[in-house]
Design a protein around this motif. Structure first.
Motif: not given
Length: 285
Positions: A63-87
């Motif tokens: 259901x989340x995939x259909x609605x675009x809520x679980x896009x792998x690229x978006x989630x991985x990009x968020x994780x990447x940005x968070x890591x940079x901000x945290x560092x």
């Protein structure tokens, strides 16, 4: 006439640490709830650990995939940005704390010298200011304990600031991901992450102050005047470090604001202070 105590001494000795423990436990609970928002996309249906072979209809993931809520690229990009901000935030804090530590050391020495020199670093008991018929601890003891209280307050404030920054950077990407499901989800995540810092700071400060008062009280005994004078150093230390955090943090966030403005202009051709740039802050100068 002496004012009546709200709680008897024994009850206060129990209620205060229990309240601090409850506050810390509640902060840990809120952190656990925030950590349930994962920074990794859910496994696809049929993958290892997924819902392969299930017969209960489409999973939440589909259901989340259909609605675009679980896009792998978006989630991985968020994780990447968070890591940079945290560092970046951690690097800033350690750099700031080098200078704060130097200030704290110098100011602690000044507190000791100024308070100790009031009576010429006397080691003899002296008449109390508010009860001339009683004797209070010597000025040298007050100087030593005030300095210790100052350092305790400063360290408590520094640790709280560090934890607050780590919690904020831990929750920012999770709040962003939850915002795709609605304002309510994002608000709950952001509110819980703020509650972690709020309760942890208040509870830890209360607990450290409670321990300090009881340890100092072993030496001071019935000399409440000297004890209260010594323990005021705790508030001075905490507020001094908070002042550095306020000024240094403001400079750091303003630099981040300008950086976000430049990135928006260069990469997306977004005008200055445009609401389409979510990294901008729109507070009045």
């Amino acid at each position: 006439m002496a004012a009546a105590a709200i709680l008897p001494e024994l009850a206060a000795q129990v209620v205060i640490p229990v309240a601090a423990a409850v506050g810390i436990a509640f902060a840990v609970l809120q952190w656990a709830l925030v950590s349930k928002v994962k920074l990794t996309a859910e496994p696809r249906r049929g993958e290892a650990g997924g819902a392969a072979g299930g017969k209960s209809g489409p999973s939440d993931y589909l259901i989340e995939e259909e609605e675009g809520l679980n896009d792998h690229n978006v989630v991985s990009k968020c994780a990447e940005i968070q890591t940079a901000i945290s560092e970046g935030a951690t690097s800033f804090l350690f750099t700031e704390y080098k200078y704060v530590g130097l200030f704290m050391s110098i100011f602690a020495v000044l507190i000791f010298l100024f308070l100790g020199s009031v009576e010429g670093f006397s080691t003899k008991s002296q008449p109390c200011h508010y009860s001339k018929d009683k004797t209070c601890k010597p000025a040298l003891a007050n100087a030593i304990f005030s300095t210790i209280a100052f350092v305790l307050g400063a360290v408590t404030s520094l640790v709280s600031g560090f934890l607050g920054m780590k919690i904020a950077t831990y929750a920012n990407a999770r709040t962003t991901l939850e915002a795709r499901k609605g304002v309510g989800k994002a608000f709950i995540t952001a509110f819980r992450s703020g509650a972690v810092m709020g309760f942890l700071l208040a509870a830890s400060g209360l607990l450290v102050l409670y321990i300090a008062i009881n340890l100092f009280g072993i030496y001071y005994g019935d000399d409440w005047e000297g004890l209260f004078e010594a323990i005021t150093g705790y508030g001075l230390g905490g507020s001094s470090m908070a002042l550095f955090g306020r000024v240094g943090g403001g400079i750091y966030t303003k630099a981040a604001d300008v950086g976000a403005d430049l990135v928006g202009k260069v990469e997306r051709n977004i005008p200055e202070d445009d609401p389409r740039n979510p990294a901008q802050s729109f507070l009045p100068e």
